[in-house]
Enzyme design. Structure first.
Site, mmCIF file in Angstrom:
data_model
loop_
_atom_site.group_PDB
_atom_site.id
_atom_site.type_symbol
_atom_site.label_atom_id
_atom_site.label_comp_id
_atom_site.label_asym_id
_atom_site.label_seq_id
_atom_site.Cartn_x
_atom_site.Cartn_y
_atom_site.Cartn_z
ATOM 1 C CD GLU A 83 6.489 47.026 44.047
ATOM 2 O OE1 GLU A 83 5.497 46.657 44.687
ATOM 3 O OE2 GLU A 83 6.089 46.965 42.918
ATOM 4 C CE1 TYR A 86 17.075 41.180 36.870
ATOM 5 C CE2 TYR A 86 18.681 42.373 37.489
ATOM 6 C CZ TYR A 86 18.147 41.564 36.713
ATOM 7 O OH TYR A 86 18.619 41.266 35.382
ATOM 8 C CB VAL A 87 20.195 37.862 41.643
ATOM 9 C CG1 VAL A 87 21.891 37.569 41.604
ATOM 10 C CG2 VAL A 87 19.707 37.981 43.081
ATOM 11 N N GLY A 93 22.935 31.620 40.623
ATOM 12 C CA GLY A 93 23.408 30.209 40.763
ATOM 13 C C GLY A 93 24.342 30.148 42.071
ATOM 14 N N GLY A 95 23.082 31.248 45.166
ATOM 15 C CA GLY A 95 22.556 31.433 46.182
ATOM 16 C C GLY A 95 21.840 32.839 47.024
ATOM 17 N N GLY A 97 19.602 35.095 45.846
ATOM 18 C CA GLY A 97 18.230 35.350 45.910
ATOM 19 C C GLY A 97 17.897 34.718 47.234
ATOM 20 C CG ASN A 124 9.440 35.346 37.388
ATOM 21 O OD1 ASN A 124 10.341 34.362 37.383
ATOM 22 N ND2 ASN A 124 9.669 36.417 37.768
ATOM 23 C CE1 TYR A 130 10.756 35.465 45.985
ATOM 24 C CE2 TYR A 130 9.536 35.270 44.122
ATOM 25 C CZ TYR A 130 10.490 35.880 44.731
ATOM 26 O OH TYR A 130 11.092 37.071 44.411
#
Lengths: 159, 159
Positions: A83, A86-87, A93, A95, A97, A124, A130
């Site tokens: 759902e 977020y970072v 920068g 890694g 995510g 986005n 992704y």
């Protein structure tokens, strides 16, 4: 230095802050009406509605991945629906995510879930991220929703 | 004449037939690998992964609506995600589809769920049906998925 772990009830204030930060990024800063009590009930109550993984950088929570089980009638198996991911800007920068997505893929494989699904806003830049990780855009599927007074009116429709 | 009710374990063969019929309509007749044992486990086992409502016409099962709980971090509430809705061709034109959607909206209201979501293929005329009932196309959201070997490869990615 980077550590991914399950969220615990005492992390709820941090999670809500990150949810608000993501809503701001998605240009809907006032959309978050969720309270700490809501998240506590739905994440750790008798009816668990979501799971949450946290990313720590040097011991500080800087990111979250919140997911729930969806279901494929074709596969006859549950899947993992992500759902929110977020970072925090200051932790990007490094890694995190990608580490969180790999962590979710490992949960999916471990639990016998057949897919990892998510939705992204069309502007986005995370879409490239992704795609790079191997996720495919399901461009022939369109999302529909009914909510609020329209949902209540539909429920009240005479037979 | 028309009756909407909860599915029971003994309905699993009928549900699987309807799942296959829907897959055929969606031009993926070979995509259904689910078995009766899968549906029994995930609908009525200790880890319940979906709920299912059935439409009967003169005592015969002619349609199904299969759904699960999703979650809105903005609302801090679960929602109802409709995975499959199908009415057999011979039973169409009597309003069964609408009756099933109204039934789901009533479940949502009763359980305090804030939204009813679903996905439709872009060529499916059901889009007009959903729009007429008040559902909105969330055109700025795009679906992404990773599955099969790509998901396994992602899970195996070195850190």
């Amino acid at each position: 230095m980077i550590h991914i772990r399950d969220a615990a009830p005492e992390d709820v204030p941090a999670i809500l802050s990150l949810i608000r930060a993501l809503a701001e990024f998605e240009k809907q800063p006032d959309a978050v009406v969720a309270t700490e009590a809501d998240l506590l009930r739905d994440g750790w109550g008798p009816q668990k509605r979501f799971s949450c993984r946290l990313a720590e950088l040097d011991g500080a929570v800087v990111g979250f991945a919140l997911w729930f089980y969806n279901y494929s009638t074709w596969e006859g198996r549950a899947g993992l629906y992500l759902e929110d991911l977020y970072v925090s800007p200051e932790a990007r920068g490094r890694g995190l995510g990608e580490r969180m997505i790999v962590d979710l893929a490992q949960i999916a494989v471990r639990e016998g879930l057949r897919r990892l699904d998510l939705s992204v806003l069309d502007w986005n830049p995370a879409r490239d991220f992704y795609h790079r990780l191997g996720l495919q855009h399901r461009s022939d599927w369109q999302l529909y929703r009914i909510t609020g007074e329209a949902l209540a009116a539909l429920a009240a429709k005479a037979e």
